[in-house]
Design an enzyme around this catalytic site. Sequence first.
Site, mmCIF file in Angstrom:
data_model
loop_
_atom_site.group_PDB
_atom_site.id
_atom_site.type_symbol
_atom_site.label_atom_id
_atom_site.label_comp_id
_atom_site.label_asym_id
_atom_site.label_seq_id
_atom_site.Cartn_x
_atom_site.Cartn_y
_atom_site.Cartn_z
ATOM 1 N N GLY A 1 -16.242 -59.009 14.905
ATOM 2 C CA GLY A 1 -16.596 -57.599 14.885
ATOM 3 C C GLY A 1 -16.380 -56.990 16.254
ATOM 4 O O GLY A 1 -16.457 -57.684 17.272
ATOM 5 N N GLN B 1 -16.867 -50.999 23.008
ATOM 6 C CA GLN B 1 -16.485 -52.230 23.701
ATOM 7 C C GLN B 1 -15.075 -52.162 24.279
ATOM 8 O O GLN B 1 -14.720 -52.983 25.120
ATOM 9 C CB GLN B 1 -16.619 -53.433 22.765
ATOM 10 C CG GLN B 1 -18.061 -53.748 22.401
ATOM 11 C CD GLN B 1 -18.130 -54.919 21.457
ATOM 12 O OE1 GLN B 1 -18.061 -54.741 20.236
ATOM 13 N NE2 GLN B 1 -18.255 -56.116 22.012
ATOM 14 N N CYS C 1 -21.328 -62.308 21.439
ATOM 15 C CA CYS C 1 -20.738 -60.981 21.608
ATOM 16 C C CYS C 1 -19.549 -61.068 22.555
ATOM 17 O O CYS C 1 -19.623 -61.730 23.592
ATOM 18 C CB CYS C 1 -21.789 -60.029 22.174
ATOM 19 S SG CYS C 1 -21.215 -58.352 22.409
ATOM 20 N N LEU C 2 -18.469 -60.380 22.206
ATOM 21 C CA LEU C 2 -17.286 -60.379 23.061
ATOM 22 C C LEU C 2 -17.558 -59.712 24.405
ATOM 23 O O LEU C 2 -16.865 -60.001 25.382
ATOM 24 C CB LEU C 2 -16.120 -59.684 22.349
ATOM 25 C CG LEU C 2 -15.647 -60.366 21.063
ATOM 26 C CD1 LEU C 2 -14.570 -59.537 20.381
ATOM 27 C CD2 LEU C 2 -15.140 -61.775 21.347
ATOM 28 N N HIS D 1 -25.466 -55.666 14.360
ATOM 29 C CA HIS D 1 -25.079 -55.985 15.737
ATOM 30 C C HIS D 1 -24.100 -54.930 16.255
ATOM 31 O O HIS D 1 -24.279 -54.383 17.352
ATOM 32 C CB HIS D 1 -24.450 -57.388 15.773
ATOM 33 C CG HIS D 1 -23.866 -57.780 17.081
ATOM 34 N ND1 HIS D 1 -24.397 -58.797 17.851
ATOM 35 C CD2 HIS D 1 -22.785 -57.325 17.769
ATOM 36 C CE1 HIS D 1 -23.660 -58.925 18.950
ATOM 37 N NE2 HIS D 1 -22.677 -58.041 18.912
ATOM 38 N N GLU D 2 -23.060 -54.651 15.474
ATOM 39 C CA GLU D 2 -22.049 -53.679 15.913
ATOM 40 C C GLU D 2 -22.621 -52.266 15.962
ATOM 41 O O GLU D 2 -22.285 -51.491 16.864
ATOM 42 C CB GLU D 2 -20.812 -53.739 15.016
ATOM 43 C CG GLU D 2 -20.091 -55.077 15.005
ATOM 44 C CD GLU D 2 -19.694 -55.601 16.382
ATOM 45 O OE1 GLU D 2 -19.492 -54.793 17.316
ATOM 46 O OE2 GLU D 2 -19.589 -56.831 16.533
ATOM 47 N N HIS E 1 -24.332 -51.578 19.168
ATOM 48 C CA HIS E 1 -23.408 -51.182 20.241
ATOM 49 C C HIS E 1 -23.228 -49.669 20.274
ATOM 50 O O HIS E 1 -23.157 -49.070 21.349
ATOM 51 C CB HIS E 1 -22.029 -51.822 20.043
ATOM 52 C CG HIS E 1 -21.909 -53.208 20.554
ATOM 53 N ND1 HIS E 1 -22.034 -53.539 21.888
ATOM 54 C CD2 HIS E 1 -21.645 -54.371 19.912
ATOM 55 C CE1 HIS E 1 -21.861 -54.833 22.041
ATOM 56 N NE2 HIS E 1 -21.625 -55.370 20.849
#
Length: 173
Positions: A50, A55, A98-99, A140-141, A144
């Site tokens: 995701g 991001q 997480c990226l 989660h996304e 962000h």
Amino acid sequence: MAIRRILTVDNAADLAVLKQVSKDVPAVDDALRGLMDDMLETMYDAPGIGLAAVQVGELVNVIVMDLAREGEEPAPRYFVNPKITWASEELFEYEEGCLSVPEVYDAVERPAKVKISYLNYQGEAVEEDAEELFAVCIQHEMDHLKGVLFIDHLSRLKRDRAISKVKKARRAA
């Protein structure tokens, strides 16, 4: 399509962007689809499951996701202006990563099931139920998009350790 740089917590300027609240987009057009295509390519390259637009430095309410398991056909999903319309009282704990917080994983508790509404890649309105990994990932996304990282759900000590770990790994690389 282009691979974009993913913002990370170890960079103060990146972190300042990641902590900002994203805005709804007025319409799904070719420019937005281009961004979503870039995001998907970036996510696959990372690799991840995701990615939120913030991001990659774009403060718009857009998420891409692909929960296909290794060996399965890719199943890209696009979420524009997503909203949670209902969340279960039942909670589900999942070890998240997480990226933007590379190589850090920790358990986060979230509602086990949610109902979401959003616009898809074509700009069509969709309502959908999410549970298990899909529910975890969409929440989660969506965090962000509100300037919240998964490590913000952890204790201050764990959060500080996570950021230190990312900084240390970057220096060693």
